[in-house]
Every structure is written in C-alpha cells, then in structure tokens.
Scaffold this motif. Structure first.
Motif, mmCIF file in Angstrom:
data_model
loop_
_atom_site.group_PDB
_atom_site.id
_atom_site.type_symbol
_atom_site.label_atom_id
_atom_site.label_comp_id
_atom_site.label_asym_id
_atom_site.label_seq_id
_atom_site.Cartn_x
_atom_site.Cartn_y
_atom_site.Cartn_z
ATOM 1 N N PHE A 262 0.831 -1.205 0.000
ATOM 2 C CA PHE A 262 0.000 0.000 0.000
ATOM 3 C C PHE A 262 0.869 1.260 0.000
ATOM 4 C CE2 PHE A 262 -1.635 3.424 2.749
ATOM 5 C CZ PHE A 262 -2.695 3.868 1.965
ATOM 6 N N PHE A 263 1.862 1.287 0.864
ATOM 7 C CA PHE A 263 2.699 2.483 0.969
ATOM 8 C C PHE A 263 3.620 2.636 -0.237
ATOM 9 C CE2 PHE A 263 1.373 1.953 5.388
ATOM 10 C CZ PHE A 263 0.959 3.250 5.668
ATOM 11 N N ILE A 264 4.137 1.511 -0.716
ATOM 12 C CA ILE A 264 4.981 1.560 -1.913
ATOM 13 C C ILE A 264 4.267 2.300 -3.036
ATOM 14 C CG2 ILE A 264 5.753 0.092 -3.822
ATOM 15 C CD1 ILE A 264 6.804 -1.911 -1.820
ATOM 16 N N HIS A 265 2.976 2.053 -3.164
ATOM 17 C CA HIS A 265 2.235 2.604 -4.300
ATOM 18 C C HIS A 265 1.412 3.846 -3.978
ATOM 19 C CE1 HIS A 265 3.586 -0.452 -7.023
ATOM 20 N NE2 HIS A 265 3.202 -1.403 -6.207
ATOM 21 N N THR A 266 1.495 4.329 -2.733
ATOM 22 C CA THR A 266 0.755 5.570 -2.440
ATOM 23 C C THR A 266 1.643 6.614 -1.765
ATOM 24 O OG1 THR A 266 0.049 4.773 -0.252
ATOM 25 C CG2 THR A 266 -1.424 4.341 -2.125
ATOM 26 N N TYR B 235 10.302 -2.766 -2.585
ATOM 27 C CA TYR B 235 10.310 -1.305 -2.479
ATOM 28 C C TYR B 235 11.206 -0.691 -3.562
ATOM 29 C CZ TYR B 235 11.909 3.266 -0.979
ATOM 30 O OH TYR B 235 12.272 4.589 -0.971
ATOM 31 N N VAL B 236 12.399 -1.227 -3.713
ATOM 32 C CA VAL B 236 13.359 -0.674 -4.676
ATOM 33 C C VAL B 236 12.852 -0.851 -6.108
ATOM 34 C CG1 VAL B 236 15.692 -0.942 -5.618
ATOM 35 C CG2 VAL B 236 15.334 -0.926 -3.139
ATOM 36 N N LYS B 237 12.326 -2.019 -6.404
ATOM 37 C CA LYS B 237 11.806 -2.294 -7.743
ATOM 38 C C LYS B 237 10.645 -1.356 -8.090
ATOM 39 C CE LYS B 237 13.652 -5.780 -10.134
ATOM 40 N NZ LYS B 237 13.582 -7.149 -9.631
ATOM 41 N N ALA B 238 9.770 -1.115 -7.129
ATOM 42 C CA ALA B 238 8.567 -0.333 -7.403
ATOM 43 C C ALA B 238 8.835 1.164 -7.444
ATOM 44 C CB ALA B 238 7.498 -0.641 -6.355
ATOM 45 N N THR B 239 9.863 1.592 -6.686
ATOM 46 C CA THR B 239 10.101 3.038 -6.577
ATOM 47 C C THR B 239 11.336 3.478 -7.338
ATOM 48 O OG1 THR B 239 11.472 2.714 -4.621
ATOM 49 C CG2 THR B 239 9.107 3.120 -4.256
ATOM 50 N N LYS B 240 12.170 2.520 -7.706
ATOM 51 C CA LYS B 240 13.464 2.812 -8.338
ATOM 52 C C LYS B 240 14.403 3.610 -7.417
ATOM 53 C CE LYS B 240 12.613 0.639 -12.130
ATOM 54 N NZ LYS B 240 13.256 -0.660 -12.266
ATOM 55 N N GLY C 70 -6.262 -6.837 -10.497
ATOM 56 C CA GLY C 70 -5.311 -7.749 -11.123
ATOM 57 C C GLY C 70 -3.962 -7.123 -11.464
ATOM 58 N N LEU C 71 -3.537 -6.137 -10.677
ATOM 59 C CA LEU C 71 -2.229 -5.517 -10.926
ATOM 60 C C LEU C 71 -1.111 -6.531 -10.722
ATOM 61 C CD1 LEU C 71 -0.569 -2.815 -11.371
ATOM 62 C CD2 LEU C 71 -0.393 -2.745 -8.865
ATOM 63 N N LYS C 72 -0.185 -6.583 -11.674
ATOM 64 C CA LYS C 72 0.976 -7.467 -11.469
ATOM 65 C C LYS C 72 1.977 -6.750 -10.571
ATOM 66 C CE LYS C 72 0.391 -10.508 -15.291
ATOM 67 N NZ LYS C 72 1.013 -11.349 -16.300
ATOM 68 N N SER C 73 2.541 -7.511 -9.663
ATOM 69 C CA SER C 73 3.453 -6.923 -8.676
ATOM 70 C C SER C 73 4.629 -6.229 -9.352
ATOM 71 C CB SER C 73 3.976 -8.028 -7.756
ATOM 72 O OG SER C 73 5.088 -7.570 -7.032
ATOM 73 N N ALA C 74 4.981 -5.062 -8.818
ATOM 74 C CA ALA C 74 6.132 -4.309 -9.334
ATOM 75 C C ALA C 74 7.432 -5.081 -9.134
ATOM 76 C CB ALA C 74 6.213 -2.960 -8.648
ATOM 77 N N GLU D 230 7.277 -7.083 -12.571
ATOM 78 C CA GLU D 230 6.795 -6.471 -13.807
ATOM 79 C C GLU D 230 7.234 -5.010 -13.836
ATOM 80 O OE1 GLU D 230 4.793 -8.185 -16.330
ATOM 81 O OE2 GLU D 230 5.538 -6.331 -17.266
ATOM 82 N N ASP D 231 7.817 -4.601 -14.931
ATOM 83 C CA ASP D 231 8.296 -3.228 -15.011
ATOM 84 C C ASP D 231 7.188 -2.219 -15.304
ATOM 85 O OD1 ASP D 231 10.882 -3.324 -14.253
ATOM 86 O OD2 ASP D 231 11.680 -3.754 -16.263
ATOM 87 N N ASN D 232 6.189 -2.667 -16.020
ATOM 88 C CA ASN D 232 5.107 -1.753 -16.392
ATOM 89 C C ASN D 232 3.839 -2.091 -15.606
ATOM 90 O OD1 ASN D 232 6.668 -0.507 -18.567
ATOM 91 N ND2 ASN D 232 6.487 -2.557 -19.482
ATOM 92 N N ILE D 233 2.955 -1.115 -15.629
ATOM 93 C CA ILE D 233 1.659 -1.380 -14.991
ATOM 94 C C ILE D 233 0.864 -2.299 -15.917
ATOM 95 C CG2 ILE D 233 -0.505 -0.370 -14.196
ATOM 96 C CD1 ILE D 233 0.969 2.080 -13.319
ATOM 97 N N VAL D 234 0.675 -3.514 -15.443
ATOM 98 C CA VAL D 234 -0.078 -4.494 -16.231
ATOM 99 C C VAL D 234 -1.191 -5.028 -15.344
ATOM 100 C CG1 VAL D 234 0.020 -6.677 -17.486
ATOM 101 C CG2 VAL D 234 1.998 -5.147 -17.509
#
Lengths: 700, 700
Positions: A341-345, A413-418, A654-658, A661-665
C-alpha cells in the motif's frame, strides 16, 4: 454525513463500546487515541491491575472490559513483567466530564436520545451528538467533536457544544489529562507530575522505559456555566503532546507555541488540508458497492493514520496502534501485508518502513548471537530495538521467515520506486548480515542445505522440515544478496561463493513440475482432520475447538502458506499448479489468522473464480467492520487493512506486482456488483490513476 | 564414624552449604528437612520473595543462594503464580541459636575449628561438632545432633551439647519454629499463628493450598546458662508435627502425647530399630569398593527416607523431597526408575506407589478431557490431584509415554510380588481409562495406528513421529488391558475389539529384524551435531552450549530412548541389536538427564563391557555425591538413586527383570575391583539374599 466516508453508530450499545473504541481510533502517525467516550463510562475502571501472561497468540482471550482507553505514541515502550517490551498506554488526553444540574453525564445511566456518532474518514474527525434528558426533566443537546491534527503532529483538539433545549441549565464542565490508566493491567509509570494552573493542565509522565512524555491541555470555558433555554455553550480543549524522543527527528520537533494562542479554525483547516492530500494519493473509488467502498476507505484511513512517515525508528504494530493486542509489536505483516500500500501511495513512508529494519539491525545481530549464530536474525516480534520480544518460544525460535521477508520487501520497495540509493544506504549491510545468519542456520544434509525446525506462515505446525514458503524466501534473499554485493564489488569472495552455493543447493520441498506442492517435507505425515466433527461453529476460530497438542499434529492450516508463496512468486507457478494447490489447501485452511483471507481472495480472483473472491472480500471486510464479531476491540487488524488494499489492487484489479513487472499491467476480475474501481498508483516515482471496469482498464 | 555408612564433611565451606543441605536431608517419608545449620548462616536470607518463572526444565538456573532451608510434608502443596501446584516449604523446625558471652554462633564469622559433620545413613542421625573460640578467647565444644523419627512419624528430636573447654561461659540458647521461609521465592502462607508459653512453642500455619499444619516444640534448658570450665550443658528440643491431612490415613494419625513427657532415649531407640529393620530389607553390601558402597547406601537411604510407605496419596517427587527443584512433582521416574527398588525390598511401599496413580485417576481423566479426549491421561508432572502441573507445554502436551509407563509399572509390580489382587482393586479401571485415551490419541494413517507429535524420553526432540519407546509402551499397555479385561470378563466387547486392533496395528518405527532402530520415524531427518565444536566443556550440560532452537532440530539425545526400550523389553532384542544401537546412540547422547547414565551402565554390563559400565557407575555416583558438581543443591536426584540400585542389581549382578522371568536368574558382570556384592531381594513375596562374586552367584 456521507455514508461512503463515515464509520457510523446510530444508537448507544454498552456491548459495543470497546469495539467502536478500536474501530474509531484517531491518530496522525505520531499519536493515537482510541475512540472512547470523553466522559468515560460507569463500570469501566481504567486503572485495574492484573496479571496478563503470554498465551497462544491466535486464541488469546483478552480481559473482558466494557471500555478500554488507549493513548499511544509509537516508540514509547517499556518492559512488562511477562510480555517483554510493550507499547505503553499513556494518560488519556480527551477526558472531559459534564455535569448538568448536579447530574453526571454517563451514557449508561442517563436518559439519552437521538444518539449518533461517526468518524469521518475524510478528515479523521470523530463526532458524537445526542440529547440528554436530565432527571430534573431538562433537555440538552450535546455535540462532542475531536481530532488529532495530521498537520501539526503534537496537537489534538476537541470541542463540546451544549445547547439547552428546555429550561435553563446549570452546567459544570471539567477537563483532565487522566493518568489513571494501565497497559495490559500493568503500571509502566515511574513518576507522574501533574500541575493545574488556571485553564492549563500539564502532566509529565516518566515511564519504566526511560522516557518522559509531556502533555499539556488548555480548556476554554471550564467550570460552572448557566445556559439559558435556546442558548448554547461551546467548550474548546486544545492538547499538546511531546516526548523526549522527538528531538532526534527533525519533522517531529515541536514548535513551542503557547497553546492558548493557537487559532482553532486554522488548526482544523491545516488538518483537513493534510488529510485531503493523503486521500488524493490513496483513495480507491468503487462504483456499485457502498459496503466495499466504506471498507476500503476504513482500511486506508487506518493505514495512513497508523504510519508515522517521518520516523524510521518505528513501524506499524499489528493492531495499528489502536489497542494493546500483540503489545504494540512489529511483525512480518509490515513487510508483506502492509508495505505494498505504501509503496504505491506514499514511497517516503514505505522507505521509512523498510528503513525501520535497518535501524533495528543491531538488535537483529544481538538475536543471532543469542541463538549462537553470526549475522543478523530479525525478531519475530520486534519493538524499537529489534530484540526478540515474543514470549512464546515456538514462534520466537522457529518462525524464522521474517528475516528473509524483510529482504524481499526491500527489493519490492526498490523495484517499485526505483530508489536504488536505498540499497547502498541500508540494504547491503542488511543483506550481508542476514546472509551470514542463514549460512549458519542451514544444515547440510545429503548434499543439500536444509532448514529444519521451521514454523512457516502456517503457525499451526510449529516445527516442520523445509517449509516451502520459508526456503523459497531464503533462496530469494540470498540471491539478491549475492547479486547486489557482486554488483557493488562488496563482500568477501569466499563468503559470496558460499552464499551462492547455499542458495543453489538450498532444498525446496517441491520440484518445478510438481502439480501439488507440499507445504513442507514432512507435511504429508501429519494427520487428516475431520473438520465437521471438530469445528462445531464456523463463526468462531477452529483453534477454539481443538487442543494445541492435537492441532500441532494435524493437517489444519492457520493461514495460507504455499498459497502465500504463490502470491509472492507468481511467475514461478502455472495456472494449473495454482488451481491444484488452492483446491487442496483452501479446504484445510481455517483462516484463523487475519492474514489468510485476503491472500485467498487475491488468488481466487487471479483464477477467475469471482464468487469465491467475493466470499473472501466479505470475510476480509468482516474482520474489523462487523459489529457482531467485534474484531476491532483490541485494535485494528492492520495487516488485513493492507490485505484488503491488496485484494482490490492485486486481486480484483489484477495488478501485477512491481517486483516482477516493469510496467503497470492488469488482469482484472471485478466483483459482479462493481461497475468500476479507480485506483491511484505510484509507479517508479510517478503518480498514475488506473480505472478498471468489466470491459477493461485504462491508466493515466 | 564408619566410613561405609556416613556422609561426611570435615571442614566448613561456605560454597558447599547448599549442597550438603540437600545431600544430608533427613526424613521419615512423612516429614523431610534439609540438612541446614540449626543456627542459620549470615548472608542467607530465607524469606526473600522473587519471581521464579518456568524455564527449560533441564537447564533451569536456580537462584544463587548460600543456604536454603527446606521442610516438606509430601501432600502439603499449594498454587504458585507461575509454577502451578508445588510442595510448600514449611516453617523450619530445627532452628536453634546459640550466644556465648554475647557473641552469636555463625559458621561464617566465628572462629571455628575441628569441624566435622556426618549423616549416619544407618540411623539417619545428623551430627555436627566443632570447637568455637569466641572473640573473648573462650573455647567451647559444640555438638549438634538431630533425627526425624522413623518410628514415630510426627516426632523429630534434636540435641545440643556445649562444653566449656576454657573459662566459664555465659550461654544463651534460643529455639524457634522459624516461619520466615518461602517456596521458590513465593509466600504460600495465608495465616500463621505462633504461641510461646514457657518451654513450648506452637506454630499453626495455614496455606494457600487450604491445609493447616501444626508444629509444636519443647525446648529444654532454653535461656541463659553459665557453663563452668570443663562442664557441659545438654539442650534437648523435641518437635511434633501434624497436618489436617493426617486423619485420612490410619498410620499417620497422631497419638496426642504431651511432648514434655516423651522419653528421649526410648524415642531414639525406637527410631534406630526401625531403621535397622529398613536396612535389613534393603542394604547392599559391596566388598572391594568403599566408594560405591557408600554411594549405594546413600541412594538407598534417600529412597527409604523419601517414601511414605503408608500413604498412597503421595509418591516420591523428582528431588526426593529434599529441595524445591521440580516443585515437588511426580514424574515417570517413580514408575520406571524408582519402583524396582521398592518392588524388591518393600512391596507394601511399592503397592502404594502404584496405587498413587489409582488415587489420581480422576485428575488423569480431567487431563484427557482438557485435551479433548475420553479416558485418562496421566500428567507429565503430577501433584496430589493428578492434574497436569507442568508449566511448559512441550512436555505437558507431548511427553505422553507416562500414561503407558504407569501400566507397565503396575504389571511389573504384580509380576514381581504376585499381588494379583491389585489388578481387580485398582488396575482394571486404570487400564480401561487409559486405553480409552489411547484409542482417541492415535491417528489412523495408511491402515496403521500412529502416534504423532510425541516427545519420547529424549526430551531434546519435542515433537516426533512414532517414537519407538512410546509406541512400544503403549502397545504393551493395550495388550495388558485387553488381556486382563478379557480374563475377568470385563469391558465391552466392541471396545476390547477396538483396543486389540489398535494394539495389533499400532506402528512401531522399526521391524523386528532391523539391526539399528530409529528412535522415531523422523529421527533420520534431524541434523548431525558436531559435538566437539559445540560442547566445549563436557563437565557441563551440553544444553548449555546450544540454543533450544538448534537442539530441537539436532541428533543430540538428552538421554537413553531406544536403549531405555531395550532395557524394559530385554527379550525382544538380540545381543547384536543391543550392540548396534548402543554404539550408535551412546556417542550422540548427552546424558544431560540424570536418568540416562544408569540405563547405559546397565546395558554396558549386559553386553559385558565392564569398563564402560564402570565409567557409568562413576557418572551415576557423581550426580549427587560429587561436591564439585553440587548436584544435590536443589534436592536429591532420586531417580538416579533408583538408577544406581538398578545398575548394581540389573547391571552388575545381572538380575533378569521379574517382568520377564519367573525365577531369580542372574547374569553377572562385576566391576573389576569388586570382590563380592550381596543383595537382598524380595521375590514373589519371599525374602532372598543373593551373593554375587566373579566366580558366580548363589541365592538363599
């Protein structure tokens, strides 16, 4: 009152006081106060001392109490005689007593009508209004309202308006900072200094954890007042709270303004503005299902409230700082259930949550040492030092996956936020130390490395051999360790080589081609359970119907275990495997853990079993939202709040985990009732908005 | 002083006070008092309160104390806040303080010479003598002596003679019944009433277990006396002790004589006579090894002392009622380690020990119910009710073999004594109830009945699958149940049929033809241990060098397990199997349990490995007798006393167990030093005397 934004109670019910106290907890990350009545309630002593001893964590029976005040500042902890370090329940700041014509206000004994109470999730303001017909036949309308400022972390505000609806009324209002409280029946206060001067009350509390907490309140209109019929009186109380821990963190330092001079309207405005900002980043809008809409907002509200985004010295405790269940400890819930939740908000908040484990690395090293190992071993139950606080040895000793979960979460965290800087700043050291621990924890047997004596997420089997989830997580953790250390030219060659070997030869209790995956090497040898015979009432925990002894030798899962692994490593398992394992494990899973339902819901959605996913959605919502279950009495099941977010985002949308997956799928599977769901998602540092319907989705 | 009969201390050593207090415990089955100095010792507070919490039972660190008074009446128990029901340490009856010319006697601070103390095992009289040079330069010779009458269960006697060796000395003697005591740091006394009238002191103590204990002492020559040079003063104190529990048992009813009128000489004579009688039935005479001779007498002394042969409501606690270790609880030790001694020396005592389990059958039924089963499940740690008292769940829940051990012991008693009446009187009900429990405790898997989640005698593996020892014992127990119930035409047909089937198809984790027998089905899957790397100091427990977590997943045995089974079922295993298993298990057995060494010694002797058996003899003796180890500090390892008896009788003399052999048959293998050993043995109700030499043996 907007029904999609408010937690609402429309009549007084003495049986539900404690439930609503938990559910309506307010806070701003720094300070949290349960939703107790300002005036207290008769028959609910708050400073009773009793012996609370550690018991089975799932089935622990808490003391029956009508009401439980709770005022918590994460990080303010102290030793309890049996429970080890726990969050301390601090003096109750919202104390406000009302006397009308000599009669004390008490919801239990007074004649109350038109009662309504609601917590507005949009701004976190809790309001209660009702009419009170006194014994002398006078009628008053009272409205209590209060907030803990999201903008000014040290400030809380409460107001009370009293309107005389029939007759002139003599009113006495007294406000207090009430120090008559205990934590789990224990007194953590070593010294209390209380001063009252005019309209200012100041309480300085010293704890057995060595902290000093200063609370100061300014009460306007205290004392005796006469309200004439048709007139109203407004009482304002402003409270300032600070501790000796605040100085270390810039954002928590207090601006020492005289609370008498604070502008109430401006305080409220700043507070509302901050909440609006929070919601803009996080609000999920569901069209077609008001119940789910309110539930996800309740979950997001508590996630935002419970997290102190500025302070990496604390994390989010299992009860979301809304009660004394689990003693305010931090579990793997933070990493696996809450963090997405926090990673993506709110990536800043996510960073500090991951950094919390870096801050407690020395405690983790101490733990490893205490078990006779090198490196770092994270606590199953952590407080602020990272030292193991779990009082039951089977969990403390054997539920070791948390140490690998933390590395998984860091990578997520690193993958999702870079935010790759985090690796160098904190990650490398965490990985090196935990890898050292794993190298000592494995046993080399028949040319393989094995993890014996392990409790997986399924806590109903305390000591298993090569738990699939645990071993897969450890393998991942070692892989990342070797990869990052090699990339940065750190770590000794022979050490890296060794960790690489362990990773390569770490046993998994399944083959890639296995359709059905055994939870552990020994899983097949446990006894089958006749659930119908044992579990007489499915509305209660399975664990209540079976002795721990029998449970520990039976194939009855407390929660998802292999399925949790499939959720975290989706790319590694085929649809066929997922189906086979879901169909095997779900019927023997009791969901006695609040972490279980969301996982099952997500996977059901992934398999396209929408009815099944909806069933789990209901289950997830009911955990805290159903008054019949009173799940929130001892605090909020905050991991389940994170789970509900995941169920909507990873499950229905159905979001694929960051992580993978590099893109929002997305691969959506919406509940049949839902027309649309709108989700804000931070992805690689950019704010996106995803709108999903039954027809498809778009991202902008 | 006869060196073959006396436990002897020839100098004062402040470090060994607590050790000798345990070792020199006196008693008569009914009442037990540790060998503490009459006057106390400076720096040793006896009523300090502290929190003793349950810990790992093997490695529990006891509070460091210089001295520990202990006065125990088996059956006088009460609830402790963490440890459940425990034996209560009662007021100290031998309190006697001496003041010479204003100086208080204190072994630590006074100038003491020619100190010697000995417990004469022949009559259980404890004597201490020394000279005391006072600060004023006077010299006194003091001799303390005391006994707890074996003939008159409620009477204890102490004397003190003081001789003035140089100068006239002003002496003040004060006697007390000292109520300033605690049990494991806890105060069990709810009310104490103390009266002193002339030379009589009366203390009535009420406990939190609901009992009333009355202690009365008569002290002759109390107060101030002047002893002229060369003269001596003799002080006598007679103590009478009774409780409200005594009335139920005829033999324990008190004759209410005025203690002032009791004839001291006659008391001593009756006491000595009784001890002589006891020794006649039990004394083992070893020619050629004074050390072993004294050790076996010490063991027999404590076995006789610890047992109340008249009272089936109590058994012998793990520390032989000589300390607070294990809280005065009864374990399987009684049945397996201790009972054989009584079976062959005092069948009446043996009967009451077995009957104790009949007396506590209702507690065992309660236990089964608490776990969700029918029938009776004996407590791993029992107090007087039979309810499970063990505070650590891994033992309480999983060490289930005790329930079968009790049936084994009952059959052993009946076989050896031919007291077949016991079966009808008590045995059938015990067997029926325990069989009902087993029928619910087994799991039917793949057509076999299995016992999962089991801790065997080896407590270093807490939850194993089909423990060989346990399953074999259960099979035996069910076999006997079906046999006796069928013979007496009792039990329902379908029930008998079911138990018969379970017995037949109960899995043993080995085949008859296996040379090496795995301790349990999962034993092979545990990790090998590098003992040399971990166990740095073999004079200390292995368990001190390894975390419980690692220990619980390693092949390191706490004690004999498969070997214990081979000892109890000697006919079922070949010499070759014995050798294979001994050679496999002994090197990975830590002997951290005091039950282990004797078993290994017996089997080593059986294999003709005399050196190895001698090594274990030394180990067995050292457990309580070696001052360097201080093993007796918290009480006597009474199971090991029974073990020493077994090592000599079953091991060196090679007696075949009466369980499997109708006649006295021996297969001796004497230690090389020993010329002869003479053993009294009751066999089928007849007293026999067996004399074994290196040349052979004869029985008469």
């Amino acid at each position: 009152m907007n029904i999609n934004w408010c937690l609402y109670e429309n009549s007084y019910n003495g049986e539900l006081i404690k439930y609503y106290e938990g559910l309506m907890t307010q806070g701003n990350g720094y300070l949290h106060v349960r939703g107790s009545y300002e005036e207290g309630i008769s028959g609910a002593v708050q400073d009773e001392e009793y012996d609370r001893k550690p018991a089975n964590v799932t089935l622990e029976k808490h003391k029956k109490q009508k009401s439980k005040w709770g005022t918590y500042i994460p990080g303010i902890v102290g030793p309890h005689p049996y429970l080890k370090t726990e969050t301390i329940n601090l003096p109750y700041i919202f104390d406000l007593k009302v006397n009308a014509d000599g009669e004390e206000l008490d919801m239990e004994n007074c004649q109350i009508e038109k009662y309504e109470r609601y917590l507005n999730l949009l701004d976190g303001i809790l309001t209660r209004s009702f009419t009170w017909k006194t014994n002398k036949g006078k009628v008053l309308k009272l409205t209590f309202s209060r907030m803990i400022s999201m903008a000014d972390k040290h400030i809380a505000v409460q107001t009370l308006t009293i309107k005389a609806e029939s007759g002139d009324i003599n009113i006495v209002v007294t406000g207090d900072i009430n120090t008559g409280v205990r934590t789990n029946g224990f007194n953590h206060f070593t010294r209390i200094k209380k001063e009252k001067q005019d309209d200012i009350t100041r309480v300085i509390t010293e704890t057995n954890g060595g902290n000093t907490i200063t609370m100061c309140s300014y009460l306007d209109c205290e004392g005796e007042n006469v309200i004439q019929q048709g007139e109203q009186l407004k009482i304002t109380k402003i409270i300032q709270v600070s501790t000796d821990r605040d100085e270390e963190i810039e954002a928590l330092k207090e601006t020492k303004e005289d609370i008498r001079t604070l502008d109430l309207d401006r305080l409220v405005e700043r507070h509302r503005l901050k909440w609006t900002e929070k919601w803009r980043a996080a609000d999920i809008v569901i069209t077609g299902d008001n119940h789910a809409q309110l539930a996800i907002r309740m979950a997001i509200y508590h996630l935002i409230r419970a997290d102190n985004e500025d302070d990496p010295r604390v994390a989010i405790c299992a009860k979301g700082h809304a009660g004394e269940g689990y003693c305010g400890r931090y579990f793997w819930d933070t990493e696996i259930n809450i963090l997405p939740f926090f990673i993506h908000t709110n990536p800043k908040a996510a960073r500090n949550l991951v950094k919390f484990r870096y801050m407690t690395l020395s405690g983790a090293k101490e733990n490893a040492k205490n078990y006779g190992y090198k490196g770092a071993r994270y606590a199953w139950e952590s407080s602020v030092t990272g030292i193991e606080e779990c009082a039951n040895w089977q969990y403390a000793d054997h539920e070791i996956h948390v140490t690998a979960d933390i590395i998984y979460a860091m990578e997520h965290y690193v993958k999702a936020t870079k935010d790759v800087g985090f690796i160098e700043e904190c990650g490398l050291e965490m990985m090196k130390e935990t890898a050292e621990y794993w190298a000592e924890r494995v046993d080399e047997i028949d040319g393989q490395y094995q993890l014996l004596g392990v409790m997986g997420p399924d806590e109903y089997l305390p000591m298993t051999r090569n738990n699939a989830f645990t071993n897969r997580m450890v393998k991942f953790s070692l892989e990342k360790t070797v990869q990052y250390l090699s990339e940065t030219n750190q770590g000794q060659k022979d050490q890296l080589k060794k960790w690489e070997t362990i990773k390569e030869r770490l046993r998994l209790p399944y083959k890639e081609t296995d359709e059905l995956i055994m939870q552990s090497d020994d899983f097949a040898s446990y006894a089958d359970v006749n659930f119908d015979e044992i579990w007489k009432d499915r509305s209660r925990y399975f664990g209540e119907f079976i002795s721990q002894e029998k449970n520990y030798r039976s194939k009855a899962l407390k929660q998802a275990d292999v399925l949790e692994m499939m959720l975290l490593f989706p790319e590694e398992f085929t649809e066929k495997q997922l189906i086979a394992n879901y169909d095997y494990y779900e019927p023997i899973t009791t969901h006695d853990s609040s972490l279980s339902a969301a996982v099952h819901g997500i996977l059901a959605a992934r398999m396209g079993r929408v009815k099944e996913a909806e069933r789990f959605l209901d289950k997830v919502i009911d955990i805290d939202m159903c008054p019949d279950k009173c799940g929130a009495e001892e605090g909020i099941h905050i991991a389940n709040c994170g789970g509900l977010w995941q169920l909507i985002v990873y499950g229905f949308a159905g979001l694929k985990s960051a992580m993978w997956e590099d893109n929002i799928v997305l691969n959506p599977c919406l509940p049949r009732e839902w027309q649309q769901v709108e989700i804000p998602i931070m992805w690689h540092g950019e704010r996106k908005r995803v709108v999903v319907t039954h027809e498809g989705y778009n991202i902008n």
